[in-house]
Scaffold this active site. Structure first.
Site, PDB file in Angstrom:
ATOM      1  N   SER A 120       4.839  10.506 -12.756  1.00 45.32           N
ATOM      2  CA  SER A 120       5.940  11.134 -12.422  1.00 45.32           C
ATOM      3  C   SER A 120       6.538  11.445 -13.803  1.00 45.32           C
ATOM      4  CB  SER A 120       6.896  10.172 -11.805  1.00 45.32           C
ATOM      5  OG  SER A 120       6.584  10.102 -10.334  1.00 45.32           O
ATOM      6  N   LYS A 141      10.277  -2.109 -14.504  1.00 43.14           N
ATOM      7  CA  LYS A 141       8.735  -1.423 -14.506  1.00 43.14           C
ATOM      8  C   LYS A 141       8.588  -0.094 -15.734  1.00 43.14           C
ATOM      9  CE  LYS A 141       7.622  -0.491 -10.153  1.00 43.14           C
ATOM     10  NZ  LYS A 141       7.422  -0.136  -8.803  1.00 43.14           N
ATOM     11  N   LYS A 176      16.742   3.769  -7.064  1.00 41.61           N
ATOM     12  CA  LYS A 176      15.862   3.894  -5.899  1.00 41.61           C
ATOM     13  C   LYS A 176      16.820   4.550  -4.834  1.00 41.61           C
ATOM     14  CE  LYS A 176      11.693   2.682  -4.296  1.00 41.61           C
ATOM     15  NZ  LYS A 176      10.597   2.608  -5.253  1.00 41.61           N
TER      16      LYS A 176
HETATM   17  P1  NAD Z   1       3.102   4.354   2.599  1.00 35.89           P
HETATM   18  O1  NAD Z   1       4.224   4.630   3.718  1.00 35.89           O
HETATM   19  O2  NAD Z   1       2.548   5.623   2.430  1.00 35.89           O
HETATM   20  O3  NAD Z   1       2.224   3.348   3.157  1.00 35.89           O
HETATM   21  C1  NAD Z   1       2.469   2.047   3.494  1.00 35.89           C
HETATM   22  C2  NAD Z   1       1.676   1.640   4.785  1.00 35.89           C
HETATM   23  O4  NAD Z   1       1.766   0.152   5.117  1.00 35.89           O
HETATM   24  C3  NAD Z   1       2.003   2.325   6.155  1.00 35.89           C
HETATM   25  O5  NAD Z   1       0.342   3.050   6.521  1.00 35.89           O
HETATM   26  C4  NAD Z   1       2.296   1.305   7.042  1.00 35.89           C
HETATM   27  O6  NAD Z   1       1.992   1.367   8.652  1.00 35.89           O
HETATM   28  C5  NAD Z   1       1.473   0.090   6.257  1.00 35.89           C
HETATM   29  N1  NAD Z   1       2.376  -1.076   6.842  1.00 35.89           N
HETATM   30  C6  NAD Z   1       3.663  -1.533   7.082  1.00 35.89           C
HETATM   31  N2  NAD Z   1       3.961  -2.708   7.466  1.00 35.89           N
HETATM   32  C7  NAD Z   1       2.679  -3.259   7.510  1.00 35.89           C
HETATM   33  C8  NAD Z   1       2.263  -4.736   7.622  1.00 35.89           C
HETATM   34  N3  NAD Z   1       3.148  -5.675   8.273  1.00 35.89           N
HETATM   35  N4  NAD Z   1       0.862  -4.817   7.769  1.00 35.89           N
HETATM   36  C9  NAD Z   1       0.155  -3.855   7.318  1.00 35.89           C
HETATM   37  N5  NAD Z   1       0.387  -2.808   7.043  1.00 35.89           N
HETATM   38  C10 NAD Z   1       1.778  -2.290   7.078  1.00 35.89           C
HETATM   39  O7  NAD Z   1       3.866   3.688   1.425  1.00 35.89           O
HETATM   40  P2  NAD Z   1       3.454   3.475   0.110  1.00 35.89           P
HETATM   41  O8  NAD Z   1       3.827   4.436  -0.716  1.00 35.89           O
HETATM   42  O9  NAD Z   1       2.138   3.424   0.051  1.00 35.89           O
HETATM   43  O10 NAD Z   1       4.145   2.454  -0.406  1.00 35.89           O
HETATM   44  C11 NAD Z   1       3.679   1.013  -0.209  1.00 35.89           C
HETATM   45  C12 NAD Z   1       4.148   0.021  -1.166  1.00 35.89           C
HETATM   46  O11 NAD Z   1       4.218   0.489  -2.793  1.00 35.89           O
HETATM   47  C13 NAD Z   1       5.845  -0.177  -1.029  1.00 35.89           C
HETATM   48  O12 NAD Z   1       6.151  -1.363  -1.559  1.00 35.89           O
HETATM   49  C14 NAD Z   1       6.335   0.833  -2.103  1.00 35.89           C
HETATM   50  O13 NAD Z   1       7.452   0.661  -2.748  1.00 35.89           O
HETATM   51  C15 NAD Z   1       5.328   0.629  -3.182  1.00 35.89           C
HETATM   52  N6  NAD Z   1       5.012   1.687  -4.240  1.00 35.89           N
HETATM   53  C16 NAD Z   1       4.734   2.734  -3.760  1.00 35.89           C
HETATM   54  C17 NAD Z   1       4.645   3.894  -4.795  1.00 35.89           C
HETATM   55  C18 NAD Z   1       4.140   5.169  -4.622  1.00 35.89           C
HETATM   56  O14 NAD Z   1       3.989   6.285  -5.462  1.00 35.89           O
HETATM   57  N7  NAD Z   1       4.036   5.728  -3.351  1.00 35.89           N
HETATM   58  C19 NAD Z   1       4.795   3.551  -6.300  1.00 35.89           C
HETATM   59  C20 NAD Z   1       4.945   2.186  -6.485  1.00 35.89           C
HETATM   60  C21 NAD Z   1       5.308   1.322  -5.532  1.00 35.89           C
END
Ligand code: NAD
Length: 478
Positions: A369, A102, A114
């Site tokens: 970041s 990425k 990670k």
């Molecule tokens: P988060 O914890 O803020 O939110 C994730 C949400 O998904 C939660 O509200 C959770 O309840 C919900 N969830 C879990 N299982 C579920 C399901 N089966 N069906 C529906 N909803 C479900 O996490 P985030 O930071 O938003 O991360 C989400 C994804 O994005 C992950 O794969 C993470 O690796 C990726 N990501 C995050 C970031 C970041 O900056 N936070 C950056 C790049 C990638």
């Protein structure tokens, strides 16, 4: 060829890291680098598995956690920290590898890493979370797995600015110094964070989708009109990435027709108001029973709702061989990491679905970041030096024009022209440029060779080329 047992297992059996390896191998076939170099780029360099005791109530509980540095070809290594009971070594390795690729895709000069802590943050009190976070950071310090020039964590699933502030504070206690706050990104602004980081991944998802759907030639193949306006969108996961993606897509003119959370999903054919749903969830504790929407009891059914763009923004393996045939979308926009298994990808691609791959689409978080890290090391807020000066110059220019034409300019236009860029303007502009540039790069690679099947392969080729160039320029230490 030296490969450890875990890598062999990942290659043989179904594993998330195995999926990333397969995607890598598929792309590597379109390159001409020596096998040894490709192996160096592909596998994880350092895997740290730890167990540490934490006092919870009157008990001592042992927490299992990981930090994986997939690549240190550029330093620091960079990648979020996930808090979830589903954390495994395989998952952390896969996510670390995705971070390397990425960063390369969006030209962020970092290696990939990670972290994962195997806990359910929803079942912990704030005090327990703080203890676990600080102890985890101390373990990283002990083994030199954190530092502004070594390895810089960020938020991921289950973590946010609060945890990042605890990490920064703990690190600084062990390593006091003026650059200590650059050991972690995604901090609150008051602790050296940067404006725009919280929403950066979702904003990047929006820019990526907006760019993809703006190309008439590609939309024609999907039988879609170009542009976001009126596109029907389903979002899975209403956390950081899901909420902000949905919000920006709605602002961009799309209709968010369904949102799925772990407790269930809601559906409104004409599109819902993202902020109203957010407020409803905050007040009631659930997205269900939002008055203007229909409940979908089985949250997985929401993924099968007919739409133009499906945005999985929760976790990996959500689109799999069991549901891929039933998915009725034209575009899968991978806001989460690894939401589509290779089996699902095959089925979806055969159906003509376009997949905007995770290693491009959710790179907005690491991009901003990077800006935060730069801000921490330069000790000055972006825009601080130039904003007022630019405003003075622009104002003088506008006044000269008004004098010359003998007419006052429209006030709204005048305000836009004279405004000097502040930190948020610069962050958003840098992010937008990054996402657009990266999209055209991976699209061009895909279009250059008709045997390159999709954008994911294009993105992997782009990453392999850049990382290989870096290794080749470095040379191999004797
Ligand atoms: P988060 O914890 O803020 O939110 C994730 C949400 O998904 C939660 O509200 C959770 O309840 C919900 N969830 C879990 N299982 C579920 C399901 N089966 N069906 C529906 N909803 C479900 O996490 P985030 O930071 O938003 O991360 C989400 C994804 O994005 C992950 O794969 C993470 O690796 C990726 N990501 C995050 C970031 C970041 O900056 N936070 C950056 C790049 C990638």
């Amino acid at each position: 060829m030296l490969i450890d047992d875990e890598d062999i297992v990942a290659q043989r059996e179904h594993s998330f890291f195995g999926d990333v390896i397969n995607y890598f191998d598929r792309a590597a076939k379109f390159t001409k680098y020596p096998q040894g170099l490709l192996e160096q780029i592909k596998f994880c360099n350092s895997v740290y598995r730890m167990r540490f005791p934490v006092r919870i109530g009157d008990k001592i509980e042992v927490v299992v956690a990981y930090r994986v540095e997939h690549s240190q070809h550029k330093l620091p290594a960079k990648g979020g920290i996930r808090y979830s009971t589903a954390v495994t070594q395989d998952e952390v390795k896969a996510l670390a590898a995705l971070m390397t690729f990425k960063c390369a895709v969006v030209d962020v000069p970092f290696g990939g890493a990670k972290g994962g802590v195997k806990i359910d943050p929803k079942k912990c009190t704030e005090l327990e979370l703080e203890r676990i976070t600080r102890r985890y950071t101390a373990e990283l310090v002990k083994k030199n797995f954190i530092g502004p020039g070594i390895d810089v964590p960020a938020p991921d699933y289950g973590t946010g600015p609060r945890e990042m502030a605890w990490i920064a504070d703990t690190y600084a206690a062990f390593n006091p110094g003026i650059d200590a706050s650059a050991c972690v990104t995604g901090k609150p602004v008051s602790q050296g964070g940067i404006r725009g980081r919280t929403e950066a991944t979702g904003r990047g998802v929006y820019y990526g989708i907006r760019e993809a759907v703006s190309i008439s030639e590609d939309m024609k193949k999907l039988k879609l009109t170009p542009g976001l306006a009126g596109k029907k969108v389903v979002v899975q996961g209403f956390g950081n990435v899901g909420y902000w993606s949905a919000k920006f897509l709605q602002q961009g003119g799309a209709d968010i027709i369904a949102i799925a959370e772990y407790e269930g999903a809601i559906y409104v054919p004409k599109g819902l108001d993202v902020d109203e749903v957010f407020k409803h969830r905050k007040e009631s504790g659930s997205i269900l029973n939002y008055k203007k929407a229909k409940n979908i009891k089985n949250t997985n059914d929401a993924l099968e709702t007919e739409c133009d763009i499906l945005v999985p923004a929760a976790l990996e393996n959500q689109l799999h061989s069991g549901n891929a045939a039933k998915i009725k979308t034209k575009i899968v926009a991978e806001a989460a990491n690894g939401p589509t298994t290779p089996e699902a990808e095959k089925i979806l691609t055969q159906k003509g679905v376009m997949i905007l791959p995770d290693l491009f689409l959710n790179a907005g978080g690491v991009t901003v970041s990077y800006f935060e890290w730069l801000k921490n090391l330069s000790h000055v807020r972006f825009g601080r030096m130039g904003k007022r000066y630019d405003e003075f110059i622009n104002k003088t220019l506008v006044e000269s024009i008004e004098k010359g034409i003998g007419k006052k300019l429209d006030v709204k236009a005048k305000n836009v022209i004279t405004h000097g860029a502040d930190e948020l303007d610069l962050v958003n502009s840098g992010l937008e440029e990054t996402m657009i540039q990266a999209y055209y790069e991976i699209r061009e690679i895909r279009n250059k060779n008709k045997n390159i099947p999709d954008l994911r392969t294009g993105a992997f080729i782009s990453a392999i080329d850049k990382i290989a160039a870096s290794y080749l320029a470095l040379g191999i230490f004797p």
